[in-house]
Design a protein around this motif. Structure first.
Motif, PDB file in Angstrom:
ATOM      1  N   ALA A   1     -33.394   3.596  45.428  1.00 23.26           N
ATOM      2  CA  ALA A   1     -32.365   3.939  46.407  1.00 23.26           C
ATOM      3  C   ALA A   1     -32.917   4.940  47.409  1.00 23.26           C
ATOM      4  O   ALA A   1     -33.811   5.734  47.102  1.00 23.26           O
ATOM      5  N   ILE A   2     -32.353   4.893  48.611  1.00 25.83           N
ATOM      6  CA  ILE A   2     -32.657   5.867  49.665  1.00 25.83           C
ATOM      7  C   ILE A   2     -31.328   6.432  50.152  1.00 25.83           C
ATOM      8  O   ILE A   2     -30.442   5.683  50.583  1.00 25.83           O
ATOM      9  N   PHE A   3     -31.198   7.753  50.069  1.00 26.92           N
ATOM     10  CA  PHE A   3     -29.964   8.452  50.432  1.00 26.92           C
ATOM     11  C   PHE A   3     -30.249   9.221  51.725  1.00 26.92           C
ATOM     12  O   PHE A   3     -31.176  10.032  51.779  1.00 26.92           O
ATOM     13  N   VAL A   4     -29.461   8.963  52.758  1.00 26.75           N
ATOM     14  CA  VAL A   4     -29.774   9.455  54.101  1.00 26.75           C
ATOM     15  C   VAL A   4     -28.575  10.143  54.726  1.00 26.75           C
ATOM     16  O   VAL A   4     -27.433   9.696  54.552  1.00 26.75           O
ATOM     17  N   ASN A   5     -28.842  11.218  55.465  1.00 21.36           N
ATOM     18  CA  ASN A   5     -27.786  11.799  56.304  1.00 21.36           C
ATOM     19  C   ASN A   5     -28.303  11.982  57.718  1.00 21.36           C
ATOM     20  O   ASN A   5     -29.510  12.116  57.950  1.00 21.36           O
ATOM     21  N   SER A   6     -27.401  11.984  58.672  1.00 21.54           N
ATOM     22  CA  SER A   6     -27.726  12.349  60.046  1.00 21.54           C
ATOM     23  C   SER A   6     -26.857  13.539  60.449  1.00 21.54           C
ATOM     24  O   SER A   6     -25.877  13.867  59.784  1.00 21.54           O
ATOM     25  N   GLY A   7     -27.258  14.212  61.521  1.00 22.48           N
ATOM     26  CA  GLY A   7     -26.513  15.379  61.985  1.00 22.48           C
ATOM     27  C   GLY A   7     -27.142  16.697  61.591  1.00 22.48           C
ATOM     28  O   GLY A   7     -26.854  17.736  62.175  1.00 22.48           O
ATOM     29  N   ASN A   8     -28.008  16.677  60.580  1.00 18.52           N
ATOM     30  CA  ASN A   8     -28.712  17.879  60.127  1.00 18.52           C
ATOM     31  C   ASN A   8     -30.052  17.446  59.532  1.00 18.52           C
ATOM     32  O   ASN A   8     -30.093  16.630  58.612  1.00 18.52           O
TER      33      ASN A   8
ATOM     34  N   PRO B   1     -33.260  10.471  38.878  1.00 19.68           N
ATOM     35  CA  PRO B   1     -33.459  11.063  40.211  1.00 19.68           C
ATOM     36  C   PRO B   1     -34.800  10.694  40.842  1.00 19.68           C
ATOM     37  O   PRO B   1     -34.883  10.574  42.073  1.00 19.68           O
ATOM     38  N   ASN B   2     -35.845  10.517  40.015  1.00 21.39           N
ATOM     39  CA  ASN B   2     -37.150  10.219  40.604  1.00 21.39           C
ATOM     40  C   ASN B   2     -37.260   8.787  41.127  1.00 21.39           C
ATOM     41  O   ASN B   2     -38.329   8.364  41.580  1.00 21.39           O
ATOM     42  N   LEU B   3     -36.159   8.041  41.090  1.00 18.71           N
ATOM     43  CA  LEU B   3     -36.094   6.724  41.721  1.00 18.71           C
ATOM     44  C   LEU B   3     -35.349   6.761  43.047  1.00 18.71           C
ATOM     45  O   LEU B   3     -35.088   5.719  43.648  1.00 18.71           O
ATOM     46  N   VAL B   4     -35.020   7.961  43.530  1.00 11.91           N
ATOM     47  CA  VAL B   4     -34.248   8.121  44.762  1.00 11.91           C
ATOM     48  C   VAL B   4     -35.078   8.841  45.817  1.00 11.91           C
ATOM     49  O   VAL B   4     -35.633   9.911  45.567  1.00 11.91           O
ATOM     50  N   GLY B   5     -35.143   8.251  46.991  1.00 14.61           N
ATOM     51  CA  GLY B   5     -35.715   8.923  48.153  1.00 14.61           C
ATOM     52  C   GLY B   5     -34.597   9.503  48.995  1.00 14.61           C
ATOM     53  O   GLY B   5     -33.481   8.974  49.012  1.00 14.61           O
TER      54      GLY B   5
ATOM     55  N   GLU C   1     -30.685  18.311  45.333  1.00 14.31           N
ATOM     56  CA  GLU C   1     -29.302  18.022  44.955  1.00 14.31           C
ATOM     57  C   GLU C   1     -28.865  16.674  45.519  1.00 14.31           C
ATOM     58  O   GLU C   1     -28.176  15.897  44.827  1.00 14.31           O
ATOM     59  N   MET C   2     -29.251  16.378  46.758  1.00 17.42           N
ATOM     60  CA  MET C   2     -28.930  15.063  47.330  1.00 17.42           C
ATOM     61  C   MET C   2     -29.523  13.950  46.477  1.00 17.42           C
ATOM     62  O   MET C   2     -28.865  12.932  46.215  1.00 17.42           O
ATOM     63  N   GLN C   3     -30.747  14.148  46.024  1.00 21.66           N
ATOM     64  CA  GLN C   3     -31.400  13.162  45.173  1.00 21.66           C
ATOM     65  C   GLN C   3     -30.600  12.933  43.881  1.00 21.66           C
ATOM     66  O   GLN C   3     -30.366  11.796  43.467  1.00 21.66           O
TER      67      GLN C   3
ATOM     68  N   LYS D   1     -40.474  16.279  51.809  1.00 23.39           N
ATOM     69  CA  LYS D   1     -41.300  16.742  50.687  1.00 23.39           C
ATOM     70  C   LYS D   1     -40.827  16.140  49.370  1.00 23.39           C
ATOM     71  O   LYS D   1     -41.640  15.736  48.528  1.00 23.39           O
ATOM     72  N   VAL D   2     -39.517  16.079  49.187  1.00 25.41           N
ATOM     73  CA  VAL D   2     -38.959  15.522  47.955  1.00 25.41           C
ATOM     74  C   VAL D   2     -39.271  14.026  47.850  1.00 25.41           C
ATOM     75  O   VAL D   2     -39.648  13.515  46.788  1.00 25.41           O
ATOM     76  N   THR D   3     -39.138  13.316  48.965  1.00 26.07           N
ATOM     77  CA  THR D   3     -39.380  11.877  48.967  1.00 26.07           C
ATOM     78  C   THR D   3     -40.852  11.558  48.741  1.00 26.07           C
ATOM     79  O   THR D   3     -41.192  10.578  48.068  1.00 26.07           O
ATOM     80  N   LYS D   4     -41.733  12.368  49.291  1.00 20.99           N
ATOM     81  CA  LYS D   4     -43.170  12.171  49.059  1.00 20.99           C
ATOM     82  C   LYS D   4     -43.498  12.173  47.567  1.00 20.99           C
ATOM     83  O   LYS D   4     -44.335  11.403  47.093  1.00 20.99           O
ATOM     84  N   GLU D   5     -42.835  13.044  46.812  1.00 23.42           N
ATOM     85  CA  GLU D   5     -43.084  13.114  45.367  1.00 23.42           C
ATOM     86  C   GLU D   5     -42.778  11.773  44.702  1.00 23.42           C
ATOM     87  O   GLU D   5     -43.534  11.298  43.848  1.00 23.42           O
ATOM     88  N   THR D   6     -41.680  11.160  45.087  1.00 24.54           N
ATOM     89  CA  THR D   6     -41.314   9.864  44.509  1.00 24.54           C
ATOM     90  C   THR D   6     -42.299   8.781  44.910  1.00 24.54           C
ATOM     91  O   THR D   6     -42.736   7.978  44.076  1.00 24.54           O
ATOM     92  N   VAL D   7     -42.670   8.762  46.184  1.00 26.37           N
ATOM     93  CA  VAL D   7     -43.584   7.721  46.663  1.00 26.37           C
ATOM     94  C   VAL D   7     -44.945   7.844  45.986  1.00 26.37           C
ATOM     95  O   VAL D   7     -45.507   6.851  45.518  1.00 26.37           O
TER      96      VAL D   7
END
Length: 408
Positions: free
Chosen positions: A78-85, A113-117, A100-102, A64-70
């Motif tokens: 930038a794209i900030f990614v985690n795995s495991g959760n 922040p609005n330049l980060v997915g 917060e991750m953004q 949902k957060v990334t959709k706002e940027t797109v």
């Protein structure tokens, strides 16, 4: 589309930072027990962005957060990614954690922040462990090395058994333009879209609106044409960043080299889609289904995907059982227009059914065909000119074991 001959070269160094101006990093921060679980992909300058997302009504917070940027910013750096959760089904706290991750990534890079997915993959329904993310972002050492590209690809994996990377170069305005991609995904793969995270980078100069149109079309031909198990995830995301650093004239469908770019991006997406299908959880074989003679391309793809998604077809391929009855049954229940008396079916080069009639075949020959790492099924309908492809994998004992113990 332009008739200019398209030049495409596969790069031996297949990594997400091959195009000009991209850097990456990936580390273990503590979301997972041991494996890498935090990654970042960065462009030197704000890039045009396009995205396609899950069709599941239940959508994860980072999506949902990334959709706002797109859709609102139409730029991403930038794209900030985690795995495991997956940070999915986590309510208001999940949304707060995604924002917060953004901000953490934006502060790290000194950008807005609005330049980060943001993207997450892993277990659904558990709150994100934010402390490892907060400390981990400080430890990300971002650069454009091959090692860093590999770290990024490894950090986004969950049950994947291999990294999925590809890269090509093409010529636009006499200039070499690169396009590269990496993806994760091996289970819960049922588009529209495939359950996956996919990230594509290019140094081509193209505006976000044109990039979005191209990605949406290409997705139907690639990521929406694979299936592993019929499940659709909450986190499916494919993002394309185009930073323009190659220096070509802006790309539009009227540009004389548009087809060069379009076909390069389509090839990257197809490579990633097939890699996901090949790496289906517990899979031993890639299955490709080609359908000709449907009343439309859309119907051809619908039939191809129904056949490759049939559990009975998938288990027959796993068991090397030349049971063409399962194939023709899947064609019949696909919902597409078919005439049973015109259906022709081949497995590999072996003709099984011709115009609805069974054809004698060698069982030994078919067993050898079905033992291969890649199995091709061809269906001809003689109803029209529609053509379609779909990819999937066999269904094995290991699939059940992997998914029976996923959380543990």
């Amino acid at each position: 589309m332009s008739t200019v001959s398209y030049e495409l070269k596969k790069l031996s160094s297949k990594n997400i930072v091959s195009p000009k101006g991209f850097k990456a990093a990936g580390i273990h921060c503590g979301i997972k027990h041991k494996k890498k679980d935090l990654a970042i992909l960065v462009s030197e300058v704000p890039a045009s962005v396009a995205g396609v997302f899950t069709t599941n009504a239940v959508q994860a917070a980072p999506l949902k957060v990334t959709k706002e940027t797109v859709y609102n910013s139409k730029k991403m750096q930038a794209i900030f990614v985690n795995s495991g959760n997956a940070n999915a089904c986590t309510g208001k706290q999940g949304i707060a954690d995604a924002y917060e991750m953004q901000k953490l990534a934006a502060n790290k890079l000194g950008i807005e922040p609005n330049l980060v997915g943001v993207a997450s993959t892993g277990v659904i329904g558990e709150l994100m462990k934010m402390e490892p993310v907060r400390s981990g972002v400080k430890n990300l050492e971002i650069n454009g090395s091959l090692e860093n590209a590999i770290d990024f690809s490894q950090a986004i994996m969950t049950t994947d058994t291999v990294m999925k990377n590809t890269a090509y170069s093409t010529i636009i305005d006499g200039i070499e333009v690169l396009i590269a991609g990496t993806a994760k995904g091996s289970g819960m793969i049922e588009p529209n879209m495939a359950t996956m995270l996919g990230f594509i980078t290019t140094d081509a100069n193209i505006e976000s609106d044109e990039l979005q149109k191209a990605l949406s079309e290409i997705t139907d031909l690639t990521f929406n044409s694979i299936t592993v198990d019929g499940d659709t995830s909450t986190n499916d995301t494919v993002l394309v960043l185009a930073n323009g650093l190659a220096g070509n004239q802006p790309l539009t469908p009227t540009h004389p080299d548009w087809s060069n770019f379009y076909n390069a991006m389509k090839t990257v997406c197809e490579d990633l889609a097939k890699s996901i299908a090949r790496d289906g959880e517990g899979a031993t074989k890639l299955i490709e289904v080609e359908v000709d003679g449907a009343i439309s391309d859309e119907e051809a793809r619908k039939i191809a995907k129904t056949v490759v998604g049939s559990p009975l077809v998938k288990t027959a391929v796993f068991g090397c059982d030349a049971n063409w009855g399962r194939i023709i049954a899947a064609v019949g229940y696909s919902g597409a227009t078919v005439d049973p008396d015109k259906i022709t079916i081949k497995i590999g080069n072996a003709l099984m059914v011709e115009h609805g009639e069974p054809v004698p075949f060698s069982e030994d020959e078919l067993i050898q065909i079905l033992k291969a790492n890649e199995v091709k099924i061809y269906v001809s309908l003689e109803q029209g000119t529609g053509h379609g492809l779909a990819w999937g994998c066999d269904l094995t004992y290991d699939y059940v074991q992997i998914n029976a113990s996923y959380r543990s």
